[in-house]
Design a protein around this motif. Structure first.
Motif, short mmCIF file in Angstrom:
data_model
loop_
_atom_site.label_atom_id
_atom_site.label_comp_id
_atom_site.label_asym_id
_atom_site.label_seq_id
_atom_site.Cartn_x
_atom_site.Cartn_y
_atom_site.Cartn_z
N ARG A 210 -12.70 -11.31 -10.66
CA ARG A 210 -11.43 -12.04 -10.60
C ARG A 210 -10.70 -12.02 -11.94
NH1 ARG A 210 -14.76 -15.11 -7.46
NH2 ARG A 210 -15.09 -16.75 -9.01
N LYS A 211 -11.47 -12.04 -13.04
CA LYS A 211 -10.85 -11.97 -14.36
C LYS A 211 -10.13 -10.64 -14.56
CE LYS A 211 -11.81 -11.80 -19.25
NZ LYS A 211 -10.66 -10.91 -19.30
N GLU B 258 -23.68 -15.61 -17.75
CA GLU B 258 -22.98 -14.37 -17.40
C GLU B 258 -23.54 -13.77 -16.11
OE1 GLU B 258 -23.51 -12.14 -20.97
OE2 GLU B 258 -21.68 -12.91 -21.88
N VAL C 34 -16.92 -13.83 -10.81
CA VAL C 34 -16.01 -14.37 -11.81
C VAL C 34 -15.35 -13.25 -12.62
CG1 VAL C 34 -15.88 -15.78 -13.92
CG2 VAL C 34 -17.21 -16.58 -11.95
N GLY D 261 -15.07 -17.83 -21.49
CA GLY D 261 -15.92 -18.92 -21.03
C GLY D 261 -16.63 -19.64 -22.16
N LEU E 57 -21.21 -14.45 -8.80
CA LEU E 57 -20.16 -15.19 -8.10
C LEU E 57 -18.81 -14.48 -8.13
CD1 LEU E 57 -21.00 -18.80 -9.35
CD2 LEU E 57 -21.46 -17.81 -7.09
N GLY F 81 -22.22 -15.84 -13.29
CA GLY F 81 -20.80 -15.53 -13.14
C GLY F 81 -20.57 -14.18 -12.47
#
Length: 156
Positions: free
Chosen positions: A121-122, A110, A118, A52, A116, A113
């Motif tokens: 999902r990564k 962070e 993030v 990011g 949410l 993220g």
């Protein structure tokens, strides 16, 4: 501290999945944002990441490793993080790879993220790319079969 848990089934024997996971320098091929990993010693790696737009370098220590079972690590500097990857034989040709990672997001971005999903999902995407990488090759790029007994965490 935020905890992420993800798993994926791969169509390779447990030894192949485990052996490939011990080849840390290959991680940039399937881990998004990992630019470079250097195996410094049997139990120490140096990471360079760009996730990011946030560039980081840190060292991670292998705290426990048992062939075809598990690899555990913790960062020794920088962002607080650690985790374990376990390997479970489904049958002779299939393996379940489980990842559990704990980390402490330290910037506002962070933290948002993490809230949410993030990073979840990564990690899920990284596992999908690992699956594609190892299934396409059909064999590992190398192996380290050494045992590392559990080392105490700071403060234990």
């Amino acid at each position: 501290m935020t905890t992420i848990q993800e798993s994926i089934d791969v169509r390779v024997p447990v030894s192949t999945a485990y052996n490939q996971w011990t080849q840390f320098e290959s991680f940039p091929y399937f881990m998004d944002g990992v630019e470079r990993v250097v195996q410094v010693t049997d139990t120490m790696t140096h990471w360079e990441t760009n996730i990011g737009g946030v560039r980081r370098e840190f060292d991670a220590q292998i705290t426990e490793q048992h062939p075809e079972e598990r690899v555990a690590w913790r960062a020794v500097d920088g962002q607080k993080q650690g985790g374990v990857v376990t390997f479970h034989r489904i049958d002779a040709e299939n393996t379940r790879v489980n990842v559990q990672m704990d980390y402490d997001p330290d910037t506002f971005t962070e933290k948002v993220g993490a809230g949410l999903g993030v990073i979840d999902r990564k990690v899920k995407g990284d596992l999908a790319r690992f699956k594609e990488f190892i299934e396409k090759r059909g064999e590992e790029t190398g192996a380290w079969r050494g045992d590392v007994d559990r080392s105490p965490q700071r403060g234990e």
